[in-house]
Design a protein around this motif. Structure first.
Motif, PDB file in Angstrom:
ATOM      1  N   ALA A 157       0.813  -1.215   0.000  1.00 27.20           N
ATOM      2  CA  ALA A 157       0.000   0.000   0.000  1.00 27.20           C
ATOM      3  C   ALA A 157       0.844   1.260   0.000  1.00 27.20           C
ATOM      4  O   ALA A 157       0.334   2.350  -0.280  1.00 27.20           O
ATOM      5  N   VAL A 158       2.151   1.144   0.288  1.00 25.81           N
ATOM      6  CA  VAL A 158       3.032   2.309   0.323  1.00 25.81           C
ATOM      7  C   VAL A 158       3.773   2.474  -0.997  1.00 25.81           C
ATOM      8  O   VAL A 158       3.790   3.559  -1.587  1.00 25.81           O
ATOM      9  N   VAL A 159       4.382   1.395  -1.494  1.00 19.32           N
ATOM     10  CA  VAL A 159       5.253   1.505  -2.678  1.00 19.32           C
ATOM     11  C   VAL A 159       4.724   0.741  -3.882  1.00 19.32           C
ATOM     12  O   VAL A 159       5.400   0.665  -4.900  1.00 19.32           O
ATOM     13  N   GLY A 160       3.515   0.207  -3.795  1.00 23.66           N
ATOM     14  CA  GLY A 160       2.947  -0.476  -4.944  1.00 23.66           C
ATOM     15  C   GLY A 160       3.386  -1.926  -5.054  1.00 23.66           C
ATOM     16  O   GLY A 160       4.047  -2.475  -4.174  1.00 23.66           O
ATOM     17  N   THR A 161       3.024  -2.556  -6.148  1.00 28.93           N
ATOM     18  CA  THR A 161       3.321  -3.967  -6.396  1.00 28.93           C
ATOM     19  C   THR A 161       4.820  -4.204  -6.320  1.00 28.93           C
ATOM     20  O   THR A 161       5.605  -3.557  -7.012  1.00 28.93           O
ATOM     21  N   ASN A 162       5.247  -5.142  -5.466  1.00 23.55           N
ATOM     22  CA  ASN A 162       6.668  -5.454  -5.336  1.00 23.55           C
ATOM     23  C   ASN A 162       6.824  -6.818  -4.675  1.00 23.55           C
ATOM     24  O   ASN A 162       5.873  -7.362  -4.113  1.00 23.55           O
ATOM     25  N   GLY A 163       8.035  -7.355  -4.718  1.00 19.56           N
ATOM     26  CA  GLY A 163       8.275  -8.714  -4.231  1.00 19.56           C
ATOM     27  C   GLY A 163       8.110  -8.884  -2.745  1.00 19.56           C
ATOM     28  O   GLY A 163       7.857 -10.002  -2.274  1.00 19.56           O
ATOM     29  N   VAL A 164       8.260  -7.809  -1.980  1.00 17.81           N
ATOM     30  CA  VAL A 164       8.078  -7.894  -0.527  1.00 17.81           C
ATOM     31  C   VAL A 164       6.602  -7.710  -0.173  1.00 17.81           C
ATOM     32  O   VAL A 164       5.957  -8.582   0.405  1.00 17.81           O
ATOM     33  N   GLY A 165       6.058  -6.543  -0.502  1.00 14.44           N
ATOM     34  CA  GLY A 165       4.705  -6.212  -0.093  1.00 14.44           C
ATOM     35  C   GLY A 165       3.641  -7.107  -0.698  1.00 14.44           C
ATOM     36  O   GLY A 165       2.678  -7.492  -0.020  1.00 14.44           O
ATOM     37  N   THR A 166       3.787  -7.468  -1.971  1.00 14.20           N
ATOM     38  CA  THR A 166       2.778  -8.308  -2.615  1.00 14.20           C
ATOM     39  C   THR A 166       2.823  -9.730  -2.065  1.00 14.20           C
ATOM     40  O   THR A 166       1.783 -10.372  -1.904  1.00 14.20           O
ATOM     41  N   ALA A 167       4.006 -10.227  -1.748  1.00 17.89           N
ATOM     42  CA  ALA A 167       4.108 -11.552  -1.127  1.00 17.89           C
ATOM     43  C   ALA A 167       3.453 -11.559   0.252  1.00 17.89           C
ATOM     44  O   ALA A 167       2.860 -12.567   0.662  1.00 17.89           O
ATOM     45  N   LEU A 168       3.545 -10.441   0.986  1.00 20.94           N
ATOM     46  CA  LEU A 168       2.898 -10.355   2.292  1.00 20.94           C
ATOM     47  C   LEU A 168       1.375 -10.369   2.154  1.00 20.94           C
ATOM     48  O   LEU A 168       0.675 -10.984   2.968  1.00 20.94           O
ATOM     49  N   VAL A 169       0.846  -9.692   1.126  1.00 17.03           N
ATOM     50  CA  VAL A 169      -0.604  -9.639   0.936  1.00 17.03           C
ATOM     51  C   VAL A 169      -1.136 -10.995   0.472  1.00 17.03           C
ATOM     52  O   VAL A 169      -2.126 -11.508   1.015  1.00 17.03           O
ATOM     53  N   THR A 170      -0.497 -11.592  -0.508  1.00 22.21           N
ATOM     54  CA  THR A 170      -0.994 -12.844  -1.075  1.00 22.21           C
ATOM     55  C   THR A 170      -0.593 -14.063  -0.257  1.00 22.21           C
ATOM     56  O   THR A 170      -1.196 -15.123  -0.390  1.00 22.21           O
TER      57      THR A 170
END
Length: 426
Positions: A126-139
């Motif tokens: 939600a801060v930096v958009g689609t990425n390997g860290v944040g998107t893996a945490l969401v999914t």
């Protein structure tokens, strides 16, 4: 299709998706779902948003409490040897998306700094958009993000592959391990590689869990053998190490705020709870019992062999102390009314600002001596009798300690004769 051609196609797909036009090719489902979240959440596709970096002290505090710290050697061994060759870096983030560790090729680290991909940064989706860290945490699944699959355009020169790491004891998400690098160095096998190393880390956590249960069992078995009725020893997460008088359950859900004394445990009913090194002794209540811990003997008489022996209604057990933990317990024994973290930092290091180190060390002590220590301020728990055994020679008190308060204690007691033991009740 080579990397550059794929990147050009993906940029066209992203631009069409943002404009609401017909897509030249469908994005991968996990990327399309992420883009929808970004547009619904108002993430700007061309503006590089960055949150406040954690301070060094905040980062260190998160590192101390993160279980991922225990598996860093596994992650490094599985990933670092190849990173210089492929011009990538390894990043380990906690469950909030905060980057806690980052290692790899120096030139790529410098490029990552310019992107804000630095230790202490927040890479939540939600801060930096689609990425390997944040998107893996969401999914909660491994994900590879290539070039313009990143929602924010400033990330298009990068490719990243992240895999979540879960606690094998309860399935809790601990964080993400990610490998990132320039677009030209992307390899389709990177995601499988990172995912395999993440599974190795989870296996290491599982092995450590089983070893800790075995250590708890070694302490608890002699105590349980002397107890009438039904009782069991569990680790801090409720996993059973040993039982007596009942069929052993695999795990007991422990209520929030669980601690020594009397507690209602849904699966067992009312229990008398006593601390053990690395867990709890639960005695299913037959009748009222006394306090779980009544006395602690802090033995500092032998250099390199300091210990704390805890006495309670079920018997006694001993815990060897590291030099730092021996220093902390000595200071608390000398100050029955308690000390704040800043006061302990002053007494240990001569620097009241080193509270992060003090809190981290006391957190470790309390994991082994739960019910013995209280906090706010840090002190021995009420109604616990504390006996402090000093060495016969005052100058031999914690001889390797450089803590100012310990040094003063050595000098202040010079000239005393015979073994010294102090005793007080709270």
């Amino acid at each position: 299709m080579d990397a550059r051609e794929a990147a050009r196609l993906l940029k066209g797909v992203r631009e069409a998706a943002l404009a609401g036009d017909r897509l030249p090719a469908p994005p991968r489902p996990e990327i399309a779902e992420s883009w929808r979240r970004m547009m619904a959440g108002g993430v700007h596709p061309d503006r590089d948003a960055r949150s406040r970096l954690l301070t060094a002290a905040e980062t260190e505090e998160r590192r101390h409490v993160s279980p991922l710290r225990e598996v860093l050697p596994v992650l490094r061994e599985g990933l670092l040897p190849a990173l210089d060759e492929v011009l990538h870096i390894m990043v380990v983030a906690d469950a909030d998306g905060r980057l806690l560790w980052r290692e790899g090729h120096s030139s790529i680290l410098r490029k990552a700094d310019r992107l804000g991909f630095a230790v202490g940064a927040d890479w939540d989706e939600a801060v930096v958009g689609t990425n390997g860290v944040g998107t893996a945490l969401v999914t909660r699944r491994p994900v590879q993000v290539f070039s313009a699959e990143h929602f924010v355009s400033s990330h298009h020169d990068w490719t990243c592959a992240g895999a979540p790491v879960r606690d094998p004891r309860d399935g809790r998400l601990l964080g993400v391990v990610d490998v990132s690098g320039p677009l030209a160095t992307m390899h389709p096998a990177t995601l499988a590689w990172v995912s395999s190393v993440a599974r190795l880390a989870e296996r290491e956590l599982r092995v450590r869990h089983l070893e800790s249960l075995e250590q708890l069992r070694a302490v608890a078995a002699p105590l349980l053998a002397r107890l009438p009725g039904r009782a069991l020893a569990v680790d801090p997460n409720g996993w059973t190490a040993a039982v007596t008088g009942m069929v052993p359950p695999e795990r007991i859900p422990l209520p929030k705020g669980f601690g020594p004394g009397r507690a209602w445990v849904p699966q067992l009913g009312e229990c008398a709870v006593e601390p053990l090194p690395g867990g709890w002794l639960l005695r299913i209540a037959q009748d009222r019992t006394g306090p779980s811990v009544t006395r602690v003997v802090l033995d500092l008489s032998r250099a390199g062999a300091c210990s704390a022996t805890v006495y309670g209604a079920a018997g006694s057990w001993a815990q060897e102390l590291s030099p730092r933990h021996a220093e902390l317990l000595f200071l608390l024994a000398e100050n029955p009314r308690g000390r704040s973290a800043a006061e302990l930092a002053q007494e240990l290091f001569g620097d009241p600002a080193r509270t992060v180190t003090v809190r981290a060390e006391l957190s470790r002590v309390r994991r082994h001596l739960a019910g013995v220590l209280a906090h706010r301020p840090y002190r021995f728990a009420p109604d616990v009798e504390v006996e402090l055994i000093r060495p016969q020679d005052p100058a031999a008190l914690l001889p390797h300690s450089t803590a100012p308060s310990v040094i003063r204690a050595r000098l202040g007691r010079k000239g005393a004769e015979g073994p010294s033991a102090g005793r007080w009740g709270m």
